[in-house]
Every structure is written in structure tokens, then in C-alpha cells.
Design an enzyme around this catalytic site. Structure first.
Site, short mmCIF file in Angstrom:
data_model
loop_
_atom_site.label_atom_id
_atom_site.label_comp_id
_atom_site.label_asym_id
_atom_site.label_seq_id
_atom_site.Cartn_x
_atom_site.Cartn_y
_atom_site.Cartn_z
CG ASP A 158 0.60 31.23 19.47
OD1 ASP A 158 1.29 32.26 19.45
OD2 ASP A 158 0.25 30.61 18.45
N GLY A 208 9.83 35.04 19.65
CA GLY A 208 11.17 35.53 19.96
C GLY A 208 11.22 36.97 20.44
CG ASP A 229 3.85 30.95 12.56
OD1 ASP A 229 4.30 31.28 13.67
OD2 ASP A 229 2.65 30.73 12.35
C1 GLA Z 1 0.72 30.88 15.51
C2 GLA Z 1 1.84 29.91 15.90
C3 GLA Z 1 1.74 28.65 15.07
C4 GLA Z 1 0.38 28.01 15.27
C5 GLA Z 1 -0.72 28.99 14.95
C6 GLA Z 1 -2.10 28.46 15.33
O1 GLA Z 1 0.86 31.34 14.21
O2 GLA Z 1 3.09 30.53 15.72
O3 GLA Z 1 2.76 27.76 15.41
O4 GLA Z 1 0.28 27.58 16.60
O5 GLA Z 1 -0.55 30.23 15.66
O6 GLA Z 1 -3.13 29.38 15.10
#
Ligand code: GLA
Length: 408
Positions: A158, A208, A229
Site C-alpha cells: 500500500d 489506481g 477506498d
Molecule cells: C489504505 C488502503 C486500505 C487499508 C488501509 C490500512 O487506506 O486503501 O485498503 O489497507 O490503508 O491502513
């Protein structure tokens, strides 16, 4: 070990002869995991959408137990994925340790594996994860080895603090250079994962940016988030779905668009909304990662998540993502080509009430179909014959999902 088994004895013989041959053999070893991983969109459970920072060892074991007890494992849900907040501190050698919520990650992996399931984990190319825990920046190879040693089968990587840590610092005014740095960071972890020799599904999470669907496979991505998200709200789910139109051609076995994890059973989503959400993820060939509280799952939610007919659409071996064929009023019609010439049709009423597009007259002509089409309504389980111009009453945020085995 599985990688070694994939290599022929000839490869070993060559590798012992020359440096070039050794390099080639290494390259073959490196390629093997991604060739076989995620041939259909990954299915499983992830801790974030419901538990967020509350995830712990017990919660993950409970989730694994429930995947088995509810029949979800038998329906295909295999990955048990720990999201953010498992990380502790690095020691003097840079080795990352878990925090007190996860006393023994190897033992947890063994437990999950003993159930016939696989374990996933989460990190960031930045110094910190999105929740502020330790990221992998500068420790990529070390972390990949750590995961492989534990028996990890899936990594969600991430972006999070990589943006301020590296992209904005090293290329403050050059967006294109920032994107190149981001791509290089994902390639770096891919290399580190492959060097472990363990097949690890690689999930890119950078919302994305930079049309990731175009380059993710080249950095080993088995799936890549296509949006920001998800939340357990119809408007957010529908917005995400709308953003998937046009991305279908990038999905194929081993490489999938990821519109984010499922919210089925979360928040205040109605049953219709849960059904529509699940149907659309199936039409999109999306990873099916349940994100709900499995030990307290209601029977009607279990029925949605374990609907074999809908799962079969998602997991169809052709691996061709669905497309939005047309929209009229507040109704969208999606189609998905399936193996053996079959076709799935999803009619979604995005409006708030069943009167918003009332009734909705389905045009088979617009779908390139001629005459009545015999199929199965995948939510009632009944046979259905679709006719051109037929009127349908669909509830607000509800879906009609039909499989036609022999479309004409
Ligand atoms: C981001 C990701 C989520 C999750 C959080 C965790 O927002 O997009 O899916 O993994 O981090 O902190």
C-alpha cells in the site's frame, strides 16, 4: 519447494555449467510464481473493512475457523489476509517484529495452513503504512524474506507514506518522475518477493494512480486497486463500479483489476445492496475478499457470499471482465462473456426506489441477442426466459443477474 519442482533436471544441469546458464535458471525460478498465481481472481477474507486496527491473532484464527465452518472455504475463499496494524519495531539488524497483537506470526501461518487456507499480509513501500505502522522502505528484501520464512502467501503493498517520503521529496515538481519512482518501488518489492522462491500473490494498492492497470503486470502485480477506498455505502460502491467501465481489457488470468475488498454484510447495506455489490464484483472479475465479521455473520449474508452460481461468474476460467453494455435512466446493464460461449447479464437499478425507472424494458437487441434467451436467475435459482423489450420491476439498488449458457 514448489518452484524447485517446476524446474526440469536439464535446467539444473545447465545452471551448474556456466554463469549465463545460472542467470537463466535464476530467471526461470523468478518467473515461476507469477505465472501460476491468481489464475482466477483471489478469494478470501481481509481484516480491514470490519476490524481495521482491532485485528489480532485471535481474530485471524477466528476468521480462518469461520471460513471453514460456514462453507466459505469450500466455495473458494482461501486467503486469510491480515491488513494494516500488525507491525512492531525493527531490531538492530533491521528485522521487523510483530506487535503484541500478533505474538507469533509463524505459528499463526501454520494454524491457517493447517485449515487448508493461505495467509496474507500487508506493508507499504514507504517508511510508514497508512495507519502509521512500520513500512518496508529500505528493507524490501529483508521483509520479503521474513514473510517467506513465516509462510506468507499474499502481500498487499500500500503506497501510503511513499508519496511524501520519496516521490515528493525526490521529485517535488515533476509528477512524471514521481510516478516512475512509484513504479520502481513496486518493481523492487516484486523482485524481492520472487527472490524468496515462494509463490506470493502480489496485490498493488495505490488507488489506481498513473493508470496502474497498464503497468502493474510488468512489475509482477497479480491485482491492483483501481480506486480509493471503499466504504459500506451504496453511493460509494456505485461510484467505484462506474469507475471500472473501460478497464475490462486489462484483466486476464493472473492479473486483475481490484475495485477494493467486499463490504457485503457491513454497515447498513440492505440485502438488495449486498446482492448488487456482490453481483457487480462477479461481473467485474474482481477479487472476492470478504471484509465482514465472520463469527457474527447473518445467514442471509452467508447465503450471498456463498452463492455458487455468482461465484462461478467471478471465477470463470475465460477471465474476461464484464463491460457496461448500456445505461438507461438509472438502470445499468452489464454483460460478461464466459467460458464455453455462455453469457452473464446484470441489470442494476442504481435508483433509490423501484419507481425510478419503472418498469425497465430490457433491450436484448442492444446486447446483440436475437429472440428469447433461456437462462437462470442466479439470485432466485429459477429458470428465466428473457425476451426483447420485456419489462422488469427492480427494487432500489437491486439487481437481476442471469446466466445464459447458450446465447443466441
Ligand atoms: C489504505 C488502503 C486500505 C487499508 C488501509 C490500512 O487506506 O486503501 O485498503 O489497507 O490503508 O491502513
Amino acid at each position: 519447494m514448489r518452484i524447485v519442482a517446476l524446474l526440469s533436471p536439464a535446467v539444473f544441469a545447465l545452471a551448474s555449467l556456466t554463469t549465463i546458464a545460472q542467470t537463466q535458471a535464476a530467471a526461470q525460478t523468478l518467473q515461476a510464481p507469477s505465472q501460476t498465481a491468481a489464475q482466477t481472481p483471489p478469494m478470501g477474507w481481509n481484516s480491514w473493512n470490519y476490524f481495521a486496527e482491532k485485528v489480532d491473532d485471535k481474530g485471524v484464527r477466528d476468521a480462518a475457523d469461520q471460513l471453514v465452518a460456514t462453507g466459505m472455504k469450500d466455495a473458494g475463499y482461501i486467503y486469510v489476509n491480515i491488513d494494516d496494524t500488525w507491525q512492531g519495531q525493527r531490531d538492530a539488524s533491521g528485522v521487523l517484529h510483530t506487535n503484541t497483537k500478533f505474538p507469533d506470526m509463524k505459528a499463526l501461518a501454520d494454524y491457517v495452513h493447517s485449515k487448508g487456507l493461505k495467509l496474507g499480509i500487508y506493508s507499504s513501500p514507504g517508511s510508514k503504512t497508512c495507519a502509521g505502522y512500520e513500512g518496508s522502505l529500505g528493507h524490501e528484501a529483508q521483509d520479503a524474506q521474513l514473510y517467506a520464512g513465516w509462510g506468507i502467501d499474499y502481500l498487499k503493498y500500500d503506497l501510503c507514506s511513499f508519496t511524501p517520503d520519496v516521490m515528493e521529496k525526490q521529485a517535488p515538481t515533476d509528477k512524471a518522475a514521481q510516478m516512475r519512482l512509484m513504479e520502481a518501488a513496486y518493481a523492487k518489492m516484486d523482485k524481492a518477493l520472487k527472490a524468496t522462491g515462494r509463490p506470493i500473490v502480489y496485490s498493488l494498492c495505490q488507488y489506481g494512480w498513473d493508470a496502474v492497470w497498464g503497468w502493474a503486470p510488468s512489475v509482477g502485480g497479480n491485482l491492483w486497486r483501481t480506486t480509493g477506498d471503499i466504504t459500506p455505502e451504496w453511493d460509494r460502491i456505485y461510484t467505484i463500479v462506474s469507475q471500472q467501465a473501460g478497464l475490462g481489457s486489462y484483466a486476464r488470468p493472473g492479473h486483475w483489476n481490484d475495485p477494493d475488498m467486499l463490504e457485503v454484510g457491513n454497515g447498513k447495506l440492505t440485502l438488495a445492496e449486498n446482492r448488487a455489490h456482490f453481483s457487480l464484483w462477479a461481473m467485474l472479475a474482481a477479487p472476492l475478499l470478504a471484509g465482514n465479521d465472520l463469527p457474527n455473520m447473518k445467514p442471509e449474508i452467508k447465503a450471498i457470499l456463498t452463492n455458487r452460481d455468482v461465484i462461478a461468474i467471478d471465477q470463470d476460467s475465460l477471465g474476461q471482465q464484464g463491460t457496461r453494455a448500456y445505461s438507461e435512466g438509472e438502470v445499468d446493464v452489464w454483460t460478461r462473456q464466459l467460458a464455453g460461449g455462455a453469457l452473464a447479464i446484470a441489470v442494476v437499478n442504481a435508483g433509490d426506489t423501484r419507481y425510478s425507472t419503472h418498469p425497465f424494458f430490457l433491450s436484448l437487441k442492444k446486447l446483440g441477442l436475437h429472440g428469447p434467451q433461456a437462462g437462470k436467475d442466479l439470485w432466485t435459482g429459477n429458470s428465466i426466459t428473457l425476451r426483447d423489450g420485456q419489462g422488469f420491476e427492480l427494487g432500489g439498488h437491486d439487481v437481476l443477474l442471469v446466466r445464459i449458457d447458450a446465447p443466441k
